[in-house]
Design a protein around this motif. Structure first.
Motif, PDB file in Angstrom:
ATOM      1  N   VAL A  56       0.828  -1.404   0.211  1.00 60.98           N
ATOM      2  CA  VAL A  56       0.246   0.273  -0.702  1.00 60.98           C
ATOM      3  C   VAL A  56       0.776   1.055   0.299  1.00 60.98           C
ATOM      4  O   VAL A  56       0.481   1.911  -0.921  1.00 60.98           O
ATOM      5  CB  VAL A  56      -1.724   0.133   0.988  1.00 60.98           C
ATOM      6  CG1 VAL A  56      -1.595   1.547   1.536  1.00 60.98           C
ATOM      7  CG2 VAL A  56      -2.012  -1.304   0.975  1.00 60.98           C
ATOM      8  N   GLN A  57       1.990   1.787   0.656  1.00 62.57           N
ATOM      9  CA  GLN A  57       2.625   2.056   0.969  1.00 62.57           C
ATOM     10  C   GLN A  57       3.798   2.417  -0.605  1.00 62.57           C
ATOM     11  O   GLN A  57       3.542   3.545  -1.893  1.00 62.57           O
ATOM     12  CB  GLN A  57       3.788   2.451   2.197  1.00 62.57           C
ATOM     13  CG  GLN A  57       3.252   2.422   3.419  1.00 62.57           C
ATOM     14  CD  GLN A  57       2.198   3.667   3.494  1.00 62.57           C
ATOM     15  OE1 GLN A  57       2.984   4.964   3.534  1.00 62.57           O
ATOM     16  NE2 GLN A  57       1.014   3.266   4.143  1.00 62.57           N
ATOM     17  N   ASP A  58       3.491   1.306  -1.131  1.00 60.61           N
ATOM     18  CA  ASP A  58       5.217   1.757  -2.418  1.00 60.61           C
ATOM     19  C   ASP A  58       3.387   1.819  -3.268  1.00 60.61           C
ATOM     20  O   ASP A  58       4.374   2.919  -4.153  1.00 60.61           O
ATOM     21  CB  ASP A  58       4.866   0.379  -2.756  1.00 60.61           C
ATOM     22  CG  ASP A  58       6.369  -0.432  -2.527  1.00 60.61           C
ATOM     23  OD1 ASP A  58       7.051   0.778  -1.347  1.00 60.61           O
ATOM     24  OD2 ASP A  58       6.598  -1.299  -2.180  1.00 60.61           O
ATOM     25  N   THR A  59       2.619   1.955  -2.931  1.00 60.21           N
ATOM     26  CA  THR A  59       1.329   2.696  -3.908  1.00 60.21           C
ATOM     27  C   THR A  59       1.277   3.840  -4.034  1.00 60.21           C
ATOM     28  O   THR A  59       2.001   4.174  -4.946  1.00 60.21           O
ATOM     29  CB  THR A  59      -0.129   1.895  -3.972  1.00 60.21           C
ATOM     30  OG1 THR A  59       0.525   0.009  -3.979  1.00 60.21           O
ATOM     31  CG2 THR A  59      -0.861   1.817  -5.188  1.00 60.21           C
ATOM     32  N   PHE A  60       1.390   4.218  -3.153  1.00 64.69           N
ATOM     33  CA  PHE A  60       1.154   5.885  -3.338  1.00 64.69           C
ATOM     34  C   PHE A  60       2.583   6.661  -3.305  1.00 64.69           C
ATOM     35  O   PHE A  60       2.299   7.403  -3.770  1.00 64.69           O
ATOM     36  CB  PHE A  60       0.784   6.408  -1.639  1.00 64.69           C
ATOM     37  CG  PHE A  60      -1.419   5.720  -1.791  1.00 64.69           C
ATOM     38  CD1 PHE A  60      -2.159   7.071  -2.414  1.00 64.69           C
ATOM     39  CD2 PHE A  60      -1.339   4.557  -1.504  1.00 64.69           C
ATOM     40  CE1 PHE A  60      -3.423   7.029  -2.476  1.00 64.69           C
ATOM     41  CE2 PHE A  60      -3.216   4.287  -1.597  1.00 64.69           C
ATOM     42  CZ  PHE A  60      -3.266   5.398  -1.563  1.00 64.69           C
ATOM     43  N   VAL A  61       3.736   5.610  -2.897  1.00 62.95           N
ATOM     44  CA  VAL A  61       4.718   6.189  -3.126  1.00 62.95           C
ATOM     45  C   VAL A  61       4.481   6.730  -4.824  1.00 62.95           C
ATOM     46  O   VAL A  61       5.238   7.282  -5.123  1.00 62.95           O
ATOM     47  CB  VAL A  61       6.477   5.441  -2.793  1.00 62.95           C
ATOM     48  CG1 VAL A  61       7.115   6.020  -3.716  1.00 62.95           C
ATOM     49  CG2 VAL A  61       6.330   5.561  -1.679  1.00 62.95           C
ATOM     50  N   THR A  62       4.498   5.055  -5.444  1.00 59.66           N
ATOM     51  CA  THR A  62       4.690   5.427  -7.117  1.00 59.66           C
ATOM     52  C   THR A  62       3.473   6.369  -7.410  1.00 59.66           C
ATOM     53  O   THR A  62       3.438   7.495  -8.251  1.00 59.66           O
ATOM     54  CB  THR A  62       3.776   3.806  -7.658  1.00 59.66           C
ATOM     55  OG1 THR A  62       4.484   2.959  -7.863  1.00 59.66           O
ATOM     56  CG2 THR A  62       3.579   3.853  -8.479  1.00 59.66           C
ATOM     57  N   VAL A  63       2.269   6.309  -6.489  1.00 60.33           N
ATOM     58  CA  VAL A  63       1.316   7.472  -7.469  1.00 60.33           C
ATOM     59  C   VAL A  63       1.725   8.871  -6.932  1.00 60.33           C
ATOM     60  O   VAL A  63       1.822   9.727  -8.664  1.00 60.33           O
ATOM     61  CB  VAL A  63       0.009   7.581  -6.271  1.00 60.33           C
ATOM     62  CG1 VAL A  63      -0.472   8.856  -6.216  1.00 60.33           C
ATOM     63  CG2 VAL A  63      -0.563   6.188  -7.070  1.00 60.33           C
ATOM     64  N   TRP A  64       2.463   8.901  -5.731  1.00 61.30           N
ATOM     65  CA  TRP A  64       3.493  10.692  -5.812  1.00 61.30           C
ATOM     66  C   TRP A  64       4.099  10.413  -7.103  1.00 61.30           C
ATOM     67  O   TRP A  64       4.031  12.049  -8.049  1.00 61.30           O
ATOM     68  CB  TRP A  64       4.582  10.593  -4.420  1.00 61.30           C
ATOM     69  CG  TRP A  64       5.214  11.376  -4.755  1.00 61.30           C
ATOM     70  CD1 TRP A  64       6.260  11.945  -4.560  1.00 61.30           C
ATOM     71  CD2 TRP A  64       4.193  13.472  -4.718  1.00 61.30           C
ATOM     72  NE1 TRP A  64       6.708  13.282  -4.327  1.00 61.30           N
ATOM     73  CE2 TRP A  64       5.456  14.072  -3.890  1.00 61.30           C
ATOM     74  CE3 TRP A  64       2.768  13.715  -4.361  1.00 61.30           C
ATOM     75  CZ2 TRP A  64       5.379  15.677  -3.965  1.00 61.30           C
ATOM     76  CZ3 TRP A  64       3.083  15.064  -3.460  1.00 61.30           C
ATOM     77  CH2 TRP A  64       4.154  15.850  -3.584  1.00 61.30           C
TER      78      TRP A  64
END
Length: 191
Positions: A56-64
């Protein structure tokens, strides 16, 4: 601000555009809106909550980093799920101690062998199926992703994609026919 002092509710697409411009508050809002359901759906697929938290954290880092890559096709939630699921599959490739669970067996018990769907999900980025999926029209691909890969009902997929349930069923039927044709006879599947 609205008249009552509450911040104006922004559409996910607007928030994502703001993230693409470097707005961390917009990213925080997307995280608040979507992290819980992403976590819940991923937990239905993986037996390690630490891995799911990381994904989940990686997902939002990717979104950023990649917010500008969102093309506006379909809902932002579907785009986020695609990122999260690819991150999960990538993470699990290197971990033999973590199991990708069938949707119906979240306990990890019972010694069942992986369901055919789960084997397909693990291999969806490779081989003939990946090529066949890439050749589907965006409308068909989004429906297949939502219903087949993500496990949503046709009603949920319709809500997510902004189309009627009947449209989802029709697109899914046609997509399956194209995929079947492409996988049994690669030359026939796209005529």
């Amino acid at each position: 601000m609205e008249a009552n002092g509450a911040p104006e509710e922004r559409d996910d697409t607007v928030l994502l555009a703001m993230v693409a411009q470097g707005d961390t508050a917009a990213l925080e809002e997307l995280y608040r809106r979507h992290s819980a359901w992403l976590f819940a759906r991923l937990m239905r697929r993986c037996n390690d909550s630490d891995v799911v938290v990381d994904v989940v954290q990686d997902t939002f880092v990717t979104v950023w980093k990649d917010a500008r890559r969102y093309r506006g096709a379909g809902e932002v939630a579907a785009w986020l799920w695609g990122i999260a699921f690819r991150r999960m599959v990538s993470r699990l490739r290197s971990r033999k101690d973590v199991v990708l669970l069938p949707e119906w067996d979240t306990s990890g018990l019972g010694g069942r062998s992986p369901a055919a769907e789960d084997e397909v999900l693990l291999g969806v980025e490779y081989g003939d199926l990946a090529g066949a999926l890439r050749r589907l029209s965006p409308e068909f691909r989004l429906v297949v992703q939502a219903v087949v890969l993500d496990g949503l009902t046709t009603k949920e997929a319709g809500r997510l994609l902004g189309v009627r349930e009947g449209t989802v069923k029709t697109r899914l039927h046609r997509a399956r026919a194209q995929l079947r044709g492409a996988l049994t006879d690669p030359q026939e599947g796209w005529r």
